[in-house]
Design a protein around this motif. Sequence first.
Motif, PDB file in Angstrom:
ATOM      1  N   UNK A 117      -4.593   2.265 -12.116  1.00 31.26           N
ATOM      2  CA  UNK A 117      -3.963   0.990 -11.781  1.00 31.26           C
ATOM      3  C   UNK A 117      -3.765   0.855 -10.280  1.00 31.26           C
ATOM      4  N   UNK A 118      -3.364   1.942  -9.639  1.00 30.66           N
ATOM      5  CA  UNK A 118      -3.172   1.904  -8.199  1.00 30.66           C
ATOM      6  C   UNK A 118      -4.459   1.625  -7.452  1.00 30.66           C
ATOM      7  N   UNK A 119      -5.531   2.303  -7.842  1.00 31.74           N
ATOM      8  CA  UNK A 119      -6.816   2.076  -7.183  1.00 31.74           C
ATOM      9  C   UNK A 119      -7.322   0.656  -7.418  1.00 31.74           C
ATOM     10  N   UNK A 120      -7.130   0.137  -8.621  1.00 29.60           N
ATOM     11  CA  UNK A 120      -7.554  -1.233  -8.906  1.00 29.60           C
ATOM     12  C   UNK A 120      -6.795  -2.235  -8.040  1.00 29.60           C
ATOM     13  N   UNK A 121      -5.511  -2.023  -7.886  1.00 31.36           N
ATOM     14  CA  UNK A 121      -4.708  -2.923  -7.061  1.00 31.36           C
ATOM     15  C   UNK A 121      -5.171  -2.881  -5.603  1.00 31.36           C
ATOM     16  N   UNK A 122      -5.394  -1.690  -5.094  1.00 36.91           N
ATOM     17  CA  UNK A 122      -5.811  -1.554  -3.703  1.00 36.91           C
ATOM     18  C   UNK A 122      -7.192  -2.158  -3.467  1.00 36.91           C
ATOM     19  N   UNK A 123      -8.099  -2.015  -4.428  1.00 36.83           N
ATOM     20  CA  UNK A 123      -9.464  -2.510  -4.247  1.00 36.83           C
ATOM     21  C   UNK A 123      -9.548  -4.029  -4.382  1.00 36.83           C
ATOM     22  N   UNK A 124      -8.675  -4.621  -5.175  1.00 34.25           N
ATOM     23  CA  UNK A 124      -8.735  -6.069  -5.406  1.00 34.25           C
ATOM     24  C   UNK A 124      -7.778  -6.815  -4.472  1.00 34.25           C
TER      25      UNK A 124
ATOM     26  N   UNK B  80      -8.456   7.857  -1.499  1.00 33.23           N
ATOM     27  CA  UNK B  80      -7.802   6.575  -1.732  1.00 33.23           C
ATOM     28  C   UNK B  80      -8.435   5.484  -0.877  1.00 33.23           C
ATOM     29  N   UNK B  81      -8.724   5.796   0.390  1.00 37.64           N
ATOM     30  CA  UNK B  81      -9.393   4.825   1.245  1.00 37.64           C
ATOM     31  C   UNK B  81     -10.782   4.486   0.741  1.00 37.64           C
ATOM     32  N   UNK B  82     -11.497   5.496   0.251  1.00 38.49           N
ATOM     33  CA  UNK B  82     -12.834   5.276  -0.296  1.00 38.49           C
ATOM     34  C   UNK B  82     -12.788   4.351  -1.504  1.00 38.49           C
ATOM     35  N   UNK B  83     -11.854   4.591  -2.410  1.00 30.87           N
ATOM     36  CA  UNK B  83     -11.743   3.786  -3.622  1.00 30.87           C
ATOM     37  C   UNK B  83     -11.296   2.358  -3.326  1.00 30.87           C
ATOM     38  N   UNK B  84     -10.590   2.183  -2.234  1.00 28.11           N
ATOM     39  CA  UNK B  84     -10.177   0.842  -1.854  1.00 28.11           C
ATOM     40  C   UNK B  84     -11.328   0.048  -1.253  1.00 28.11           C
ATOM     41  N   UNK B  85     -12.252   0.735  -0.573  1.00 25.51           N
ATOM     42  CA  UNK B  85     -13.278   0.034   0.187  1.00 25.51           C
ATOM     43  C   UNK B  85     -14.603  -0.107  -0.546  1.00 25.51           C
ATOM     44  N   UNK B  86     -15.201   1.013  -0.939  1.00 26.09           N
ATOM     45  CA  UNK B  86     -16.595   0.984  -1.380  1.00 26.09           C
ATOM     46  C   UNK B  86     -16.821   0.191  -2.663  1.00 26.09           C
ATOM     47  N   UNK B  87     -16.060   0.398  -3.737  1.00 26.64           N
ATOM     48  CA  UNK B  87     -16.311  -0.404  -4.948  1.00 26.64           C
ATOM     49  C   UNK B  87     -16.140  -1.905  -4.700  1.00 26.64           C
ATOM     50  N   UNK B  88     -15.082  -2.266  -3.942  1.00 27.43           N
ATOM     51  CA  UNK B  88     -14.845  -3.685  -3.674  1.00 27.43           C
ATOM     52  C   UNK B  88     -15.960  -4.268  -2.822  1.00 27.43           C
ATOM     53  N   UNK B  89     -16.433  -3.505  -1.838  1.00 24.92           N
ATOM     54  CA  UNK B  89     -17.505  -3.991  -0.983  1.00 24.92           C
ATOM     55  C   UNK B  89     -18.801  -4.202  -1.729  1.00 24.92           C
ATOM     56  N   UNK B  90     -19.168  -3.245  -2.565  1.00 26.34           N
ATOM     57  CA  UNK B  90     -20.403  -3.378  -3.340  1.00 26.34           C
ATOM     58  C   UNK B  90     -20.314  -4.547  -4.319  1.00 26.34           C
ATOM     59  N   UNK B  91     -19.130  -4.734  -4.915  1.00 25.47           N
ATOM     60  CA  UNK B  91     -18.944  -5.862  -5.827  1.00 25.47           C
ATOM     61  C   UNK B  91     -19.098  -7.190  -5.094  1.00 25.47           C
ATOM     62  N   UNK B  92     -18.532  -7.278  -3.891  1.00 24.22           N
ATOM     63  CA  UNK B  92     -18.631  -8.519  -3.116  1.00 24.22           C
ATOM     64  C   UNK B  92     -20.077  -8.827  -2.746  1.00 24.22           C
ATOM     65  N   UNK B  93     -20.821  -7.807  -2.345  1.00 25.03           N
ATOM     66  CA  UNK B  93     -22.229  -8.019  -2.008  1.00 25.03           C
ATOM     67  C   UNK B  93     -23.024  -8.453  -3.239  1.00 25.03           C
TER      68      UNK B  93
ATOM     69  N   UNK C 239       0.817  -1.210   0.000  1.00 25.07           N
ATOM     70  CA  UNK C 239       0.000   0.000   0.000  1.00 25.07           C
ATOM     71  C   UNK C 239       0.852   1.262   0.000  1.00 25.07           C
ATOM     72  N   UNK C 240       1.903   1.257   0.784  1.00 26.70           N
ATOM     73  CA  UNK C 240       2.705   2.453   0.965  1.00 26.70           C
ATOM     74  C   UNK C 240       3.438   2.833  -0.322  1.00 26.70           C
ATOM     75  N   UNK C 241       3.957   1.843  -1.028  1.00 28.77           N
ATOM     76  CA  UNK C 241       4.620   2.125  -2.290  1.00 28.77           C
ATOM     77  C   UNK C 241       3.618   2.570  -3.348  1.00 28.77           C
ATOM     78  N   UNK C 242       2.480   1.894  -3.422  1.00 31.01           N
ATOM     79  CA  UNK C 242       1.444   2.262  -4.393  1.00 31.01           C
ATOM     80  C   UNK C 242       0.956   3.683  -4.142  1.00 31.01           C
ATOM     81  N   UNK C 243       0.764   4.045  -2.872  1.00 28.79           N
ATOM     82  CA  UNK C 243       0.269   5.371  -2.533  1.00 28.79           C
ATOM     83  C   UNK C 243       1.228   6.459  -2.987  1.00 28.79           C
ATOM     84  N   UNK C 244       2.495   6.290  -2.687  1.00 33.22           N
ATOM     85  CA  UNK C 244       3.469   7.336  -2.997  1.00 33.22           C
ATOM     86  C   UNK C 244       3.865   7.348  -4.464  1.00 33.22           C
TER      87      UNK C 244
END
Length: 304
Positions: free
Chosen positions: A208-215, A36-49, A20-25
């Motif tokens: 790409x960074x957001x996709x990696x963090x969310x998946x 960044x936290x929002x993009x990591x959590x909400x899309x992945x959560x809605x997809x899982x549901x 996460x730290x390398x991807x963020x910077x």
Amino acid sequence: MKRSITVMLTALAPIAWGTTYLVTTALLPAGHPLFAGLMRALPAGLLAIAMSRTSPHGSWWLKSLALGALNIGAFFPLLFLAAERLPGGVAAAVAGLQPLLVLGLGAMVVHERIRATTAVAALAGAGGVALVVLGPAAELDTLGILAAVGGVTATALGMVLTKRWGRPKGVGPIAYAGWQLTAGGVVILPLVLLLEGLPAEIDGNAVLGYLWLATAGGIIAYTLWFRGIQRLPVIAPGLLALLSPVVAALLGVLVAGESLTPVQVIGFTVTIAALVGGQFAARPRPRPAVTAAASATAPHQLSR
């Protein structure tokens, strides 16, 4: 499933979080840790549901909100804030406090016995990462350190409550992770709108960074993580969290060109030893075998 396989699968979560730290910077727009936290959590959560077609019911609406707020809603913003204000290895190394927090909270909340061996492992892990943090080349930003400590405290409590409450019958690990990711995203969303706003530009690297963090760092990691918490003594995944600073620091050296001092090398050695040794210490002790005499008297005892 054998315990060793469960441990290895659970370990994949902090390994992913260590990136996460390398991807963020390196990839994400600066100055937007909440987004960044929002993009990591909400899309992945809605997809899982959507994939599981399962939503919370009864008391699990409030439990999912509480767990999502601790594990994601508070943790993600603090995590990304720390990542932006501290070198990658330093930000992740503060996670070394987590085993100590989990050990204490686990004893109070789920009544897991504190063994001397696991306590030594937790202390050694905290000491090892302290050597990393206190390296002379490290830039210790006060707000960044406070954010990192707050993040690991929130997720330590979230881990213990995840262990205490378990998972509803008939609900799979993907749906369970999706509930928490969605709840955490809902907590973060108003903070983004009120305090930060959206990035002015999201380029290909950021996507790409957001996709990696969310998946890898989101739905996959949290599915394995919560599953491991429920199957292992809570201190076991607490110690596995030490993999996050190890991976982050190694990536900082190999990719970002950061350097390690001899003191920091010693710190990482101690951390890895605590992680490995702590997993053996956290193994459930076998129950005493029933003796032949006890077996012989068992029918008489049952007939009373």
